[in-house]
Design a protein around this motif. Sequence first.
Motif, mmCIF file in Angstrom:
data_model
loop_
_atom_site.group_PDB
_atom_site.id
_atom_site.type_symbol
_atom_site.label_atom_id
_atom_site.label_comp_id
_atom_site.label_asym_id
_atom_site.label_seq_id
_atom_site.Cartn_x
_atom_site.Cartn_y
_atom_site.Cartn_z
ATOM 1 N N PRO A 125 0.819 -1.219 0.000
ATOM 2 C CA PRO A 125 0.000 0.000 0.000
ATOM 3 C C PRO A 125 0.854 1.271 0.000
ATOM 4 C CG PRO A 125 -0.847 -1.586 1.574
ATOM 5 C CD PRO A 125 0.479 -2.122 1.094
ATOM 6 N N TYR A 126 0.501 2.210 -0.858
ATOM 7 C CA TYR A 126 1.192 3.494 -0.869
ATOM 8 C C TYR A 126 0.795 4.309 0.350
ATOM 9 C CZ TYR A 126 3.047 2.958 -5.553
ATOM 10 O OH TYR A 126 3.758 2.535 -6.633
ATOM 11 N N GLN A 127 1.737 5.037 0.863
ATOM 12 C CA GLN A 127 1.502 5.955 1.968
ATOM 13 C C GLN A 127 1.427 7.377 1.389
ATOM 14 O OE1 GLN A 127 0.966 4.858 5.087
ATOM 15 N NE2 GLN A 127 1.227 2.770 4.290
ATOM 16 N N PRO A 128 0.735 8.299 2.041
ATOM 17 C CA PRO A 128 0.609 9.655 1.507
ATOM 18 C C PRO A 128 1.939 10.364 1.259
ATOM 19 C CG PRO A 128 -0.974 9.308 3.250
ATOM 20 C CD PRO A 128 -0.071 8.094 3.241
ATOM 21 N N ASP A 129 2.978 10.025 2.025
ATOM 22 C CA ASP A 129 4.266 10.708 1.855
ATOM 23 C C ASP A 129 5.265 9.923 1.005
ATOM 24 O OD1 ASP A 129 4.577 8.745 3.740
ATOM 25 O OD2 ASP A 129 5.659 9.994 5.185
ATOM 26 N N ASP A 130 4.822 8.832 0.339
ATOM 27 C CA ASP A 130 5.698 8.112 -0.590
ATOM 28 C C ASP A 130 6.076 9.032 -1.747
ATOM 29 O OD1 ASP A 130 5.795 5.778 0.853
ATOM 30 O OD2 ASP A 130 4.257 4.756 -0.317
ATOM 31 N N THR A 131 7.254 8.799 -2.300
ATOM 32 C CA THR A 131 7.761 9.640 -3.382
ATOM 33 C C THR A 131 6.994 9.369 -4.673
ATOM 34 O OG1 THR A 131 9.955 9.606 -2.404
ATOM 35 C CG2 THR A 131 9.822 10.255 -4.720
ATOM 36 N N PRO A 132 6.399 10.417 -5.263
ATOM 37 C CA PRO A 132 5.687 10.234 -6.532
ATOM 38 C C PRO A 132 6.657 9.881 -7.663
ATOM 39 C CG PRO A 132 5.055 12.291 -5.472
ATOM 40 C CD PRO A 132 6.254 11.768 -4.733
ATOM 41 N N ASP A 133 6.176 9.116 -8.610
ATOM 42 C CA ASP A 133 6.956 8.751 -9.788
ATOM 43 C C ASP A 133 5.986 8.368 -10.907
ATOM 44 O OD1 ASP A 133 9.048 8.063 -11.500
ATOM 45 O OD2 ASP A 133 9.184 6.017 -10.707
ATOM 46 N N PRO A 134 5.220 9.343 -11.411
ATOM 47 C CA PRO A 134 4.228 9.011 -12.434
ATOM 48 C C PRO A 134 4.891 8.622 -13.751
ATOM 49 C CG PRO A 134 4.362 11.382 -12.149
ATOM 50 C CD PRO A 134 5.257 10.771 -11.107
ATOM 51 N N GLU A 135 4.239 7.718 -14.470
ATOM 52 C CA GLU A 135 4.768 7.274 -15.752
ATOM 53 C C GLU A 135 3.954 7.781 -16.928
ATOM 54 O OE1 GLU A 135 5.027 3.011 -15.253
ATOM 55 O OE2 GLU A 135 7.066 3.227 -14.465
ATOM 56 N N SER A 136 2.686 8.074 -16.705
ATOM 57 C CA SER A 136 1.816 8.514 -17.803
ATOM 58 C C SER A 136 1.673 10.030 -17.810
ATOM 59 C CB SER A 136 0.434 7.876 -17.642
ATOM 60 O OG SER A 136 -0.188 8.362 -16.459
ATOM 61 N N VAL A 137 1.249 10.561 -18.936
ATOM 62 C CA VAL A 137 0.956 11.990 -19.037
ATOM 63 C C VAL A 137 -0.120 12.356 -18.016
ATOM 64 C CG1 VAL A 137 -0.081 13.770 -20.517
ATOM 65 C CG2 VAL A 137 1.690 12.259 -21.433
ATOM 66 N N TYR A 138 -1.130 11.506 -17.900
ATOM 67 C CA TYR A 138 -2.190 11.753 -16.916
ATOM 68 C C TYR A 138 -1.605 11.891 -15.509
ATOM 69 C CZ TYR A 138 -6.048 10.710 -13.730
ATOM 70 O OH TYR A 138 -6.953 10.749 -12.700
ATOM 71 N N GLY A 139 -0.796 10.925 -15.085
ATOM 72 C CA GLY A 139 -0.203 10.967 -13.747
ATOM 73 C C GLY A 139 0.705 12.167 -13.556
ATOM 74 N N LYS A 140 1.499 12.475 -14.562
ATOM 75 C CA LYS A 140 2.411 13.627 -14.471
ATOM 76 C C LYS A 140 1.638 14.937 -14.379
ATOM 77 C CE LYS A 140 6.114 11.256 -16.914
ATOM 78 N NZ LYS A 140 6.847 11.082 -18.169
ATOM 79 N N SER A 141 0.559 15.051 -15.144
ATOM 80 C CA SER A 141 -0.233 16.292 -15.116
ATOM 81 C C SER A 141 -0.954 16.445 -13.775
ATOM 82 C CB SER A 141 -1.224 16.338 -16.282
ATOM 83 O OG SER A 141 -2.229 15.344 -16.158
ATOM 84 N N LYS A 142 -1.438 15.335 -13.210
ATOM 85 C CA LYS A 142 -2.096 15.397 -11.900
ATOM 86 C C LYS A 142 -1.092 15.734 -10.796
ATOM 87 C CE LYS A 142 -5.843 14.554 -10.892
ATOM 88 N NZ LYS A 142 -6.967 15.479 -10.642
ATOM 89 N N LEU A 143 0.128 15.212 -10.892
ATOM 90 C CA LEU A 143 1.162 15.546 -9.907
ATOM 91 C C LEU A 143 1.494 17.030 -9.962
ATOM 92 C CD1 LEU A 143 3.202 14.816 -7.729
ATOM 93 C CD2 LEU A 143 4.813 14.168 -9.564
ATOM 94 N N LYS A 144 1.596 17.587 -11.164
ATOM 95 C CA LYS A 144 1.867 19.033 -11.291
ATOM 96 C C LYS A 144 0.743 19.843 -10.635
ATOM 97 C CE LYS A 144 4.721 20.849 -13.668
ATOM 98 N NZ LYS A 144 5.976 21.492 -13.290
ATOM 99 N N GLY A 145 -0.491 19.382 -10.758
ATOM 100 C CA GLY A 145 -1.605 20.046 -10.087
ATOM 101 C C GLY A 145 -1.451 19.993 -8.576
ATOM 102 N N GLU A 146 -1.110 18.820 -8.044
ATOM 103 C CA GLU A 146 -0.875 18.678 -6.597
ATOM 104 C C GLU A 146 0.225 19.628 -6.128
ATOM 105 O OE1 GLU A 146 0.019 14.974 -4.755
ATOM 106 O OE2 GLU A 146 -1.644 13.907 -5.708
ATOM 107 N N GLN A 147 1.322 19.671 -6.878
ATOM 108 C CA GLN A 147 2.455 20.516 -6.497
ATOM 109 C C GLN A 147 2.060 21.988 -6.493
ATOM 110 O OE1 GLN A 147 5.140 18.990 -9.487
ATOM 111 N NE2 GLN A 147 6.103 17.561 -8.032
ATOM 112 N N ALA A 148 1.234 22.404 -7.441
ATOM 113 C CA ALA A 148 0.760 23.789 -7.472
ATOM 114 C C ALA A 148 -0.085 24.094 -6.241
ATOM 115 C CB ALA A 148 -0.037 24.046 -8.754
ATOM 116 N N VAL A 149 -0.973 23.179 -5.880
ATOM 117 C CA VAL A 149 -1.821 23.374 -4.704
ATOM 118 C C VAL A 149 -0.965 23.511 -3.448
ATOM 119 C CG1 VAL A 149 -3.524 22.261 -3.187
ATOM 120 C CG2 VAL A 149 -3.877 22.277 -5.661
ATOM 121 N N ARG A 150 0.013 22.626 -3.283
ATOM 122 C CA ARG A 150 0.877 22.671 -2.099
ATOM 123 C C ARG A 150 1.671 23.974 -2.022
ATOM 124 N NH1 ARG A 150 2.150 17.257 -3.119
ATOM 125 N NH2 ARG A 150 1.038 15.899 -1.695
#
Length: 194
Positions: free
Chosen positions: A111-136
């Motif tokens: 199970p992933y934990q909330p503080d695990d290091t992100p490592d998206p492989e798809s454009v979808y995952g990468k774009s969602k991570l960029k959104g998270e980073q902007a919010v933070r």
Amino acid sequence: MKVLLLGSNGQLGWELQRTRPDNITLTTSDFPKINFCNTGSINQCINSTRPDCIINAAAYTAVDKAEQEKDLAYRINHKAVLEIAELCRKNTISLIHISTDFIFNGRNFKPYQPDDTPDPESVYGKSKLKGEQAVRKILDDQALIIRTAWLYSAHGNNFVKTMLKLMKEKQNLSIIDERHMALPKPYGQLLKKT
């Protein structure tokens, strides 16, 4: 409390409307009422609503198609989220932003934990991570990010409905079984008490 729900036409948005607590005044918006590719449309929607809190359930979610529509995926999942976060900061609005487990590569095998290091492989995952980073970056503790996986609802298309349909049509099915998620400790403890 006044809440603005963005992405109200999707599965999660539909369920949030259906289960709204009585003490919440809910305003909903989704395309075409709001155009997440247009800064003016986002500004107009939020400024005219003047909510205490925004739930952003809007997203470009066509995972495979995002590989060909990279600019559109990033516009909705990153730039629109950045603009929403900036408006929240400017107007002291809390934000609940819905993200995804696709920000991880899926090879953790536990199970992933909330503080695990992100490592998206798809454009979808990468774009969602960029959104998270902007919010933070913009909102810090004025926002809550919730990562979802395998949403299902009585509304819309989803894995559960697909499986029910396939079980009627086929004798045997081959289905993945290695997806595991963990709840942050406070939520896990809360569920154990109920």
